[in-house]
Scaffold this motif. Sequence first.
Motif, PDB file in Angstrom:
ATOM      1  N   PRO A  42      70.315  33.857  80.402  1.00  0.00           N
ATOM      2  CA  PRO A  42      71.259  33.782  81.528  1.00  0.00           C
ATOM      3  C   PRO A  42      72.119  35.029  81.657  1.00  0.00           C
ATOM      4  CG  PRO A  42      72.128  32.572  79.661  1.00  0.00           C
ATOM      5  CD  PRO A  42      70.755  33.048  79.249  1.00  0.00           C
ATOM      6  N   VAL A  43      72.419  35.403  82.898  1.00  0.00           N
ATOM      7  CA  VAL A  43      73.379  36.469  83.197  1.00  0.00           C
ATOM      8  C   VAL A  43      74.630  35.804  83.769  1.00  0.00           C
ATOM      9  CG1 VAL A  43      73.862  38.486  84.614  1.00  0.00           C
ATOM     10  CG2 VAL A  43      71.596  38.193  83.597  1.00  0.00           C
ATOM     11  N   VAL A  44      75.765  36.047  83.111  1.00  0.00           N
ATOM     12  CA  VAL A  44      77.007  35.351  83.450  1.00  0.00           C
ATOM     13  C   VAL A  44      78.059  36.379  83.877  1.00  0.00           C
ATOM     14  CG1 VAL A  44      78.857  33.906  82.533  1.00  0.00           C
ATOM     15  CG2 VAL A  44      76.495  33.478  81.849  1.00  0.00           C
ATOM     16  N   LEU A  45      78.758  36.073  84.966  1.00  0.00           N
ATOM     17  CA  LEU A  45      79.837  36.935  85.474  1.00  0.00           C
ATOM     18  C   LEU A  45      81.086  36.084  85.643  1.00  0.00           C
ATOM     19  CD1 LEU A  45      80.948  39.592  86.714  1.00  0.00           C
ATOM     20  CD2 LEU A  45      80.019  38.828  88.914  1.00  0.00           C
ATOM     21  N   GLY A  46      82.145  36.402  84.905  1.00  0.00           N
ATOM     22  CA  GLY A  46      83.382  35.639  85.015  1.00  0.00           C
ATOM     23  C   GLY A  46      83.204  34.169  84.737  1.00  0.00           C
ATOM     24  N   GLY A  47      82.283  33.821  83.838  1.00  0.00           N
ATOM     25  CA  GLY A  47      82.040  32.420  83.495  1.00  0.00           C
ATOM     26  C   GLY A  47      81.060  31.720  84.413  1.00  0.00           C
ATOM     27  N   ASN A  48      80.560  32.399  85.432  1.00  0.00           N
ATOM     28  CA  ASN A  48      79.621  31.808  86.384  1.00  0.00           C
ATOM     29  C   ASN A  48      78.212  32.359  86.168  1.00  0.00           C
ATOM     30  OD1 ASN A  48      81.481  30.244  88.254  1.00  0.00           O
ATOM     31  ND2 ASN A  48      82.403  32.272  88.344  1.00  0.00           N
ATOM     32  N   LEU A  49      77.227  31.485  86.231  1.00  0.00           N
ATOM     33  CA  LEU A  49      75.826  31.894  86.103  1.00  0.00           C
ATOM     34  C   LEU A  49      75.381  32.549  87.408  1.00  0.00           C
ATOM     35  CD1 LEU A  49      73.113  31.816  84.540  1.00  0.00           C
ATOM     36  CD2 LEU A  49      72.707  29.571  85.557  1.00  0.00           C
ATOM     37  N   VAL A  50      74.995  33.837  87.343  1.00  0.00           N
ATOM     38  CA  VAL A  50      74.611  34.551  88.568  1.00  0.00           C
ATOM     39  C   VAL A  50      73.135  34.928  88.602  1.00  0.00           C
ATOM     40  CG1 VAL A  50      76.927  35.460  88.977  1.00  0.00           C
ATOM     41  CG2 VAL A  50      75.312  36.782  87.610  1.00  0.00           C
ATOM     42  N   GLY A  51      72.422  34.825  87.474  1.00  0.00           N
ATOM     43  CA  GLY A  51      71.012  35.195  87.482  1.00  0.00           C
ATOM     44  C   GLY A  51      70.383  35.062  86.113  1.00  0.00           C
ATOM     45  N   LEU A 104      66.216  38.067  88.010  1.00  0.00           N
ATOM     46  CA  LEU A 104      66.082  37.108  89.106  1.00  0.00           C
ATOM     47  C   LEU A 104      67.462  36.549  89.414  1.00  0.00           C
ATOM     48  CD1 LEU A 104      64.021  35.629  90.933  1.00  0.00           C
ATOM     49  CD2 LEU A 104      63.883  33.864  89.173  1.00  0.00           C
ATOM     50  N   ARG A 105      67.942  36.798  90.634  1.00  0.00           N
ATOM     51  CA  ARG A 105      69.273  36.299  90.989  1.00  0.00           C
ATOM     52  C   ARG A 105      69.241  34.788  91.170  1.00  0.00           C
ATOM     53  NH1 ARG A 105      70.505  35.042  96.338  1.00  0.00           N
ATOM     54  NH2 ARG A 105      68.811  35.364  97.823  1.00  0.00           N
ATOM     55  N   ARG A 106      70.369  34.140  90.887  1.00  0.00           N
ATOM     56  CA  ARG A 106      70.506  32.703  91.123  1.00  0.00           C
ATOM     57  C   ARG A 106      71.004  32.509  92.556  1.00  0.00           C
ATOM     58  NH1 ARG A 106      74.936  29.012  89.954  1.00  0.00           N
ATOM     59  NH2 ARG A 106      74.123  26.877  89.953  1.00  0.00           N
ATOM     60  N   VAL A 107      70.260  31.770  93.345  1.00  0.00           N
ATOM     61  CA  VAL A 107      70.539  31.651  94.781  1.00  0.00           C
ATOM     62  C   VAL A 107      71.949  31.126  95.063  1.00  0.00           C
ATOM     63  CG1 VAL A 107      69.832  30.542  96.930  1.00  0.00           C
ATOM     64  CG2 VAL A 107      68.099  31.445  95.356  1.00  0.00           C
ATOM     65  N   PRO A 108      72.440  30.061  94.382  1.00  0.00           N
ATOM     66  CA  PRO A 108      73.794  29.582  94.694  1.00  0.00           C
ATOM     67  C   PRO A 108      74.897  30.588  94.378  1.00  0.00           C
ATOM     68  CG  PRO A 108      72.546  27.883  93.544  1.00  0.00           C
ATOM     69  CD  PRO A 108      71.742  29.145  93.456  1.00  0.00           C
ATOM     70  N   ALA A 109      74.607  31.604  93.576  1.00  0.00           N
ATOM     71  CA  ALA A 109      75.627  32.616  93.259  1.00  0.00           C
ATOM     72  C   ALA A 109      75.875  33.544  94.438  1.00  0.00           C
ATOM     73  CB  ALA A 109      75.213  33.429  92.038  1.00  0.00           C
ATOM     74  N   GLY A 110      74.988  33.520  95.436  1.00  0.00           N
ATOM     75  CA  GLY A 110      75.190  34.303  96.650  1.00  0.00           C
ATOM     76  C   GLY A 110      75.236  35.799  96.417  1.00  0.00           C
ATOM     77  N   ARG A 111      76.221  36.441  97.037  1.00  0.00           N
ATOM     78  CA  ARG A 111      76.335  37.902  96.998  1.00  0.00           C
ATOM     79  C   ARG A 111      76.532  38.422  95.571  1.00  0.00           C
ATOM     80  NH1 ARG A 111      74.612  42.428  99.101  1.00  0.00           N
ATOM     81  NH2 ARG A 111      76.189  44.034  99.453  1.00  0.00           N
ATOM     82  N   ALA A 112      77.246  37.663  94.736  1.00  0.00           N
ATOM     83  CA  ALA A 112      77.483  38.104  93.361  1.00  0.00           C
ATOM     84  C   ALA A 112      76.172  38.287  92.608  1.00  0.00           C
ATOM     85  CB  ALA A 112      78.383  37.106  92.628  1.00  0.00           C
TER      86      ALA A 112
END
Length: 304
Positions: A211-220, A234-242
């Motif tokens: 997992p790739v995590v940004l500010g505690g949120n899974l982004v990809g 691979l980006r996580r779709v619900p993370a949107g622009r981030a």
Amino acid sequence: MSTPPHPGGNSGFPGMPWPPDPSRPLPSPGGAHDPLDLPPAPALPGEPVPPPESYERSTRQRVLYLPVMAGGDLLGYLWAAESNTKACGFIRNLAFFERSLDASSLWNRRLDQSYGEGLPAQDAVRRWRGAPEDPEGGAIPADAQEQWAQSLSELGASLNPDAPRSPGPLVQDGLYPDGTPADRSKGWGPLVSAPMPAYPEETAGPVVHLPVVLGGNLVGYVWAAVSGDAAGYLRRVPAGRAGEIATGLWKARLSDAFEAGVHAVQAIRAFRGLPEDHLSGTVPADAAEQQASGLADLRRLAEQ
């Protein structure tokens, strides 16, 4: 026929202040009118929260640095770029993994505070020399001598010689690696486009992923083929622009590993525990490696 006003209002629509003057005619369709003074929409649950504005945590310039000590142990260095007044940070000594992690939180908060006060990066570092020792974050001794390293990468290598190296964001100090200003009003570099050398981004077999995590949120996710040499982000779709913004640095890191001849699976494993980038996040040091039967399954996971 006009709409009767709503009790407590003058517009006929609950909570809608327009029009303020009932004697004014309604605007014609498509005509200009005063915008509604509505509050901003609340953030959607689960959306990544942008990090607070602060100093840049990367630079390609020479860096000034001072030691952060705790009970005689070196927890890390506080550093600042030579001429970029907006680049400074704390680099951890991974030999004291948990203690330096706690120290990192303290020093990053202090730097955020200094940024809010408008201090140049070097002043933000120097102000803490001789301050009382914090029980978690340590202190910079009053007699600590300022030292210089040719680069942040060199400083990291001297402190943590066995740790994987990160190239950092593509744009640092306002410049691309070839010196082209990111702000095009300051000049242009050579207008060429060349793909980065990279692992194949498709595979028919099973893949491992982290997992790739940004500010505690899974982004990809970063992934690699179990057999073969395919790998990618691979980006996580619900993370949107981030999730999209994070793509650049992870692809650059994979490209560097490919050029160095590192096996794809070893490459993504080496990403664990790298310092969190303010745009691209990190793979947590304790992230569990997962396996999917194929890229199609991982893509379905990334849509959730």
